[in-house]
Design a protein around this motif. Structure first.
Motif, mmCIF file in Angstrom:
data_model
loop_
_atom_site.group_PDB
_atom_site.id
_atom_site.type_symbol
_atom_site.label_atom_id
_atom_site.label_comp_id
_atom_site.label_asym_id
_atom_site.label_seq_id
_atom_site.Cartn_x
_atom_site.Cartn_y
_atom_site.Cartn_z
ATOM 1 N N GLY A 1 -7.897 -5.882 -12.774
ATOM 2 C CA GLY A 1 -8.938 -5.426 -13.706
ATOM 3 C C GLY A 1 -9.021 -3.922 -13.789
ATOM 4 N N ALA A 2 -8.956 -3.240 -12.657
ATOM 5 C CA ALA A 2 -8.904 -1.773 -12.603
ATOM 6 C C ALA A 2 -8.627 -1.351 -11.174
ATOM 7 N N CYS A 3 -7.817 -0.298 -11.031
ATOM 8 C CA CYS A 3 -7.486 0.247 -9.711
ATOM 9 C C CYS A 3 -7.374 1.760 -9.863
ATOM 10 N N ASP A 4 -8.128 2.485 -9.073
ATOM 11 C CA ASP A 4 -8.247 3.928 -9.225
ATOM 12 C C ASP A 4 -7.442 4.632 -8.123
ATOM 13 N N GLN A 5 -6.312 5.297 -8.436
ATOM 14 C CA GLN A 5 -5.977 5.913 -9.710
ATOM 15 C C GLN A 5 -4.505 5.649 -10.053
ATOM 16 N N CYS A 6 -3.618 5.817 -9.064
ATOM 17 C CA CYS A 6 -2.195 5.524 -9.261
ATOM 18 C C CYS A 6 -1.795 4.363 -8.358
ATOM 19 N N THR A 7 -1.227 3.315 -8.952
ATOM 20 C CA THR A 7 -1.022 2.046 -8.258
ATOM 21 C C THR A 7 0.446 1.652 -8.279
ATOM 22 N N TYR A 8 0.933 1.186 -7.121
ATOM 23 C CA TYR A 8 2.314 0.742 -6.976
ATOM 24 C C TYR A 8 2.291 -0.639 -6.318
ATOM 25 N N VAL A 9 2.955 -1.618 -6.954
ATOM 26 C CA VAL A 9 2.882 -3.007 -6.493
ATOM 27 C C VAL A 9 4.236 -3.459 -5.970
ATOM 28 N N ASP A 10 4.225 -4.119 -4.812
ATOM 29 C CA ASP A 10 5.428 -4.630 -4.165
ATOM 30 C C ASP A 10 5.159 -6.071 -3.723
ATOM 31 N N LEU A 11 6.119 -6.960 -3.965
ATOM 32 C CA LEU A 11 5.989 -8.357 -3.550
ATOM 33 C C LEU A 11 7.243 -8.766 -2.794
ATOM 34 N N ASN A 12 7.055 -9.220 -1.567
ATOM 35 C CA ASN A 12 8.169 -9.679 -0.720
ATOM 36 C C ASN A 12 9.281 -8.640 -0.606
ATOM 37 N N GLY A 13 8.877 -7.361 -0.558
ATOM 38 C CA GLY A 13 9.861 -6.291 -0.418
ATOM 39 C C GLY A 13 10.500 -5.855 -1.714
ATOM 40 N N HIS A 14 10.076 -6.412 -2.848
ATOM 41 C CA HIS A 14 10.624 -6.045 -4.158
ATOM 42 C C HIS A 14 9.585 -5.223 -4.924
ATOM 43 N N PHE A 15 10.011 -4.060 -5.423
ATOM 44 C CA PHE A 15 9.105 -3.241 -6.228
ATOM 45 C C PHE A 15 8.852 -3.932 -7.563
ATOM 46 N N ILE A 16 7.580 -4.116 -7.897
ATOM 47 C CA ILE A 16 7.205 -4.836 -9.125
ATOM 48 C C ILE A 16 6.919 -3.894 -10.276
ATOM 49 N N GLY A 17 6.141 -2.842 -10.024
ATOM 50 C CA GLY A 17 5.787 -1.928 -11.098
ATOM 51 C C GLY A 17 4.698 -0.967 -10.658
ATOM 52 N N ALA A 18 4.377 -0.008 -11.552
ATOM 53 C CA ALA A 18 3.370 1.010 -11.258
ATOM 54 C C ALA A 18 2.457 1.186 -12.459
ATOM 55 N N HIS A 19 1.248 1.667 -12.188
ATOM 56 C CA HIS A 19 0.301 1.962 -13.261
ATOM 57 C C HIS A 19 -0.474 3.209 -12.900
ATOM 58 N N GLU A 20 -0.661 4.098 -13.894
ATOM 59 C CA GLU A 20 -1.458 5.302 -13.702
ATOM 60 C C GLU A 20 -2.733 5.211 -14.516
ATOM 61 N N GLY A 21 -3.828 5.630 -13.921
ATOM 62 C CA GLY A 21 -5.135 5.580 -14.583
ATOM 63 C C GLY A 21 -6.060 4.613 -13.875
ATOM 64 N N GLY A 22 -7.305 5.033 -13.673
ATOM 65 C CA GLY A 22 -8.197 4.272 -12.816
ATOM 66 C C GLY A 22 -9.189 3.361 -13.494
ATOM 67 N N TYR A 23 -9.149 3.231 -14.841
ATOM 68 C CA TYR A 23 -10.226 2.514 -15.522
ATOM 69 C C TYR A 23 -9.776 1.332 -16.372
ATOM 70 N N THR A 24 -8.497 1.250 -16.694
ATOM 71 C CA THR A 24 -8.027 0.189 -17.570
ATOM 72 C C THR A 24 -7.262 -0.875 -16.780
ATOM 73 N N SER A 25 -7.205 -2.074 -17.365
ATOM 74 C CA SER A 25 -6.543 -3.198 -16.707
ATOM 75 C C SER A 25 -5.033 -3.132 -16.914
ATOM 76 N N PHE A 26 -4.286 -3.835 -16.066
ATOM 77 C CA PHE A 26 -2.832 -3.917 -16.220
ATOM 78 C C PHE A 26 -2.335 -5.206 -15.583
ATOM 79 N N SER A 27 -1.138 -5.615 -15.995
ATOM 80 C CA SER A 27 -0.552 -6.874 -15.535
ATOM 81 C C SER A 27 0.934 -6.694 -15.264
ATOM 82 N N PHE A 28 1.461 -7.504 -14.335
ATOM 83 C CA PHE A 28 2.889 -7.510 -14.037
ATOM 84 C C PHE A 28 3.378 -8.949 -13.945
ATOM 85 N N ASP A 29 4.552 -9.204 -14.492
ATOM 86 C CA ASP A 29 5.240 -10.478 -14.294
ATOM 87 C C ASP A 29 5.946 -10.404 -12.942
ATOM 88 N N ILE A 30 5.464 -11.183 -11.981
ATOM 89 C CA ILE A 30 5.998 -11.099 -10.611
ATOM 90 C C ILE A 30 6.936 -12.271 -10.287
#
Length: 585
Positions: free
Chosen positions: A113-142
């Motif tokens: 829904g929102a994560c402040d401020q710069c976000t990096y997502v990793d699943l099972n040791g695999h880099f999934i994606g990144a998002h910059e900005g702390g107020y808007t939502s984002f999604s990743f196909d994992i």
């Protein structure tokens, strides 16, 4: 001669006798388990709120905190169980094991829904994606990183708060006065959905009461023949479909429908289906415009009928949870508090709310003015805030001058690109919300630049709402609203050669300290009051003065503000929502 120093000091007044309390509201935290996206609901839903592992590290790699956190509350919020203010060059590492099934049969989407401020997502040791900005939502196909059974999810977050060009609202590493405690990390619901290969990524819902139709742009990789819309009620006369950039556009011609308004917040629910996917949504039939009345005054119109905007500023902060509402009930109650005080609009000044908050406004009939969350580098507050508040002529600065740009904190090309990206994401996320009637581009010069071009950019993204280009001052002659903040002078309608609707977009600012409901020993406000009776009388007197200039062309006014926040004690309610200041006991 105006006493500048005295008027500025009136905004911050020390009260050494005030006793500080650890404030909290009466809401019980229930996990925020409600479906977080009411205009795009699926049956498949796994809520990841709750207990996570959290490690906070310094820039040198040393561990500052290693324990548990309750998501979606920021580590700075008491409800998180952490109590740490993240500093620049520190990192948050969230970790959680999640159990997944059917990973070879379905796509799996992670939503934040929102994560402040710069976000990096990793699943099972695999880099999934990144998002910059702390107020808007984002999604990743994992999907590709998922395995049947236990999966290890890691989310790394950094936050420079007011040390970078990203949107920050009223967060400050050194809070005080009109600026509040900074926060970081995941602060809105995080969840997972299972979808098929052909799935609906987004819906853009556009009502048109002049043509008695609603268009729904379905962002999907399905063909026209595979996309359908089904309304819950028998109001559809015919449906047409065509391919457009971004998917399929479905247009439904309607009959025997009711218009949405505060007195009758009528929503029509429907389902969009593809060959493999199905989402539930809703629409409200309404229009927003500015139109000339019979006396030659430009008015704000809802469904082509003049509607005086009697609004209230609401920052949406809570003592135990900061920007995150402690519960769904808390969101509803604040909207009802605004209604009970006689307001028909809430101005969201320095944050985006969870999507459920906008849904409650939609179904309850509360109009919303949504600001683009302010950002940019360091502000010169004397130049862009104190001086224009006191001197009318100071408000007439051009945003083309280096003098003003240096003060607004938006001089680099990087911060300009950040504004455009964050604005695009904000409009895209909120485009279909019926209750939003107005966008605010800039507030009081905070991060302001090239206002006309920025206004045109927002119009290109959404031409169905009115725009306040420069709320308060530094007007550049664009947008639909001539906007003025007035805390110190006689209320009057200012002449506008551009023939826009005139709105006093901030007024009031009466501050009253209530013993037992104070979390800081500083009283901040524009007009200190020393008794509840004095506070009530000032509110009544000011409201009558506002009402007296409506015949002169005043189209709206927005009162500061709904609740106290930290040092800012100019709310109609205390920060903990337990005391109503504007009504006698």
């Amino acid at each position: 001669m105006v006493d500048i120093k005295g008027m500025i000091n009136a905004r911050t007044r020390n009260n050494k006798k005030a006793k500080v309390y650890e404030l909290t509201t009466d809401y019980k935290y229930t996990g925020l388990m409600e479906y977080p996206r009411p205009q795009m609901v699926r049956d498949s839903y796994i809520n990841l709120n709750g207990e996570w592992d959290l490690r906070i590290s310094s820039e040198y790699g040393s561990t500052i905190y290693d324990g548990k956190i309750i998501v979606p509350f920021s580590p700075e919020a008491r409800l998180s169980g952490v109590g740490h203010v993240l500093l620049p060059n520190q990192t948050l590492l969230y970790e959680k094991d999640i159990n997944l099934t059917k990973v070879k049969e379905k796509r799996i989407i992670l939503h934040v829904g929102a994560c402040d401020q710069c976000t990096y997502v990793d699943l099972n040791g695999h880099f999934i994606g990144a998002h910059e900005g702390g107020y808007t939502s984002f999604s990743f196909d994992i999907t590709k990183a998922c395995v049947d059974g236990e999966n290890h999810l890691q989310i790394l977050v950094t936050d420079d708060t007011d040390r970078s060009g990203f949107a920050r609202g009223k967060q400050k590493l050194k809070p005080g006065g009109m600026f509040y405690t900074s926060q970081s990390g995941i602060w809105q619901t995080i969840w997972i959905e299972y979808v098929d290969d052909i799935y609906i990524k987004n819906l853009t819902i556009i009502p048109n009461i002049d043509k008695s139709e609603v268009s729904v742009i379905v962002d999907t990789n399905a063909s026209i023949d595979d996309v359908d819309i089904i309304f819950d009620e028998d109001i559809v006369e015919k449906i047409s479909k065509k391919e457009v950039y971004g998917g399929v556009k479905i247009t439904a011609s309607l009959e025997k429908y009711e218009l949405w308004c505060p007195e009758n917040p009528r929503l029509y629910y429907f389902t969009v289906k593809t060959c493999q996917d199905s989402v539930k949504s809703y629409v409200a039939m309404r229009s927003v415009s500015t139109e000339m009345d019979k006396d030659g005054h430009m008015r704000i119109c809802l469904n082509h009928k003049p509607l005086f905007i009697n609004g209230v500023l609401d920052q949406g902060y809570y003592p135990e949870s900061l920007m995150t509402p402690p519960s769904d009930e808390a969101m509803v109650d604040d909207i009802k508090r605004a209604f009970d005080a006689g307001f028909n609009l809430i101005r969201k000044h320095c944050k985006l709310e969870p999507m459920r908050w906008y849904y409650h406004c939609d179904r309850l009939g509360m109009l919303v003015c949504q600001d683009m969350v302010n950002g940019g580098k360091k502000y010169d507050m004397k130049t862009i805030c104190y001086m224009p508040a006191i001197y009318h002529n100071w408000k007439k600065q051009s945003d083309k001058t280096r003098f003003l740009l240096n003060a607004t904190g938006r001089t680099s090309s990087r911060t300009v690109k950040i504004w455009k990206k964050e604005t695009y994401e904000t409009i895209t996320q909120l485009r279909s919300v019926p209750s939003i009637c107005m966008w605010t581009v800039f507030n009081e010069g905070w991060g302001q630049f090239d206002t006309k071009r920025c206004t045109d950019y927002i119009k290109s993204l959404d031409n169905t709402r009115i725009i306040d280009s420069a709320s308060g001052w530094f007007d550049q002659g664009c947008g639909d609203i001539y906007s003025d903040h007035n805390y110190f002078f006689k209320y009057e309608v200012l002449p506008d050669k551009y023939k826009r609707a005139f709105v006093i977009s901030e007024y009031g600012g009466f501050s009253l300290q209530i013993e037992g409901h104070v979390c800081k020993d500083v009283l901040y406000g524009y007009h200190p009051c020393f008794t509840k009776e004095g506070f009530i009388n000032d509110c009544i007197k000011t409201q009558k003065e506002i009402e007296s200039i409506i015949p002169d062309g005043l189209a709206g006014a927005i009162f500061t503000q709904l609740t106290d926040i930290e040092e800012e004690q100019n709310g109609l309610y205390t920060y903990d929502r337990r005391v109503n200041k504007y009504k006698n006991d």
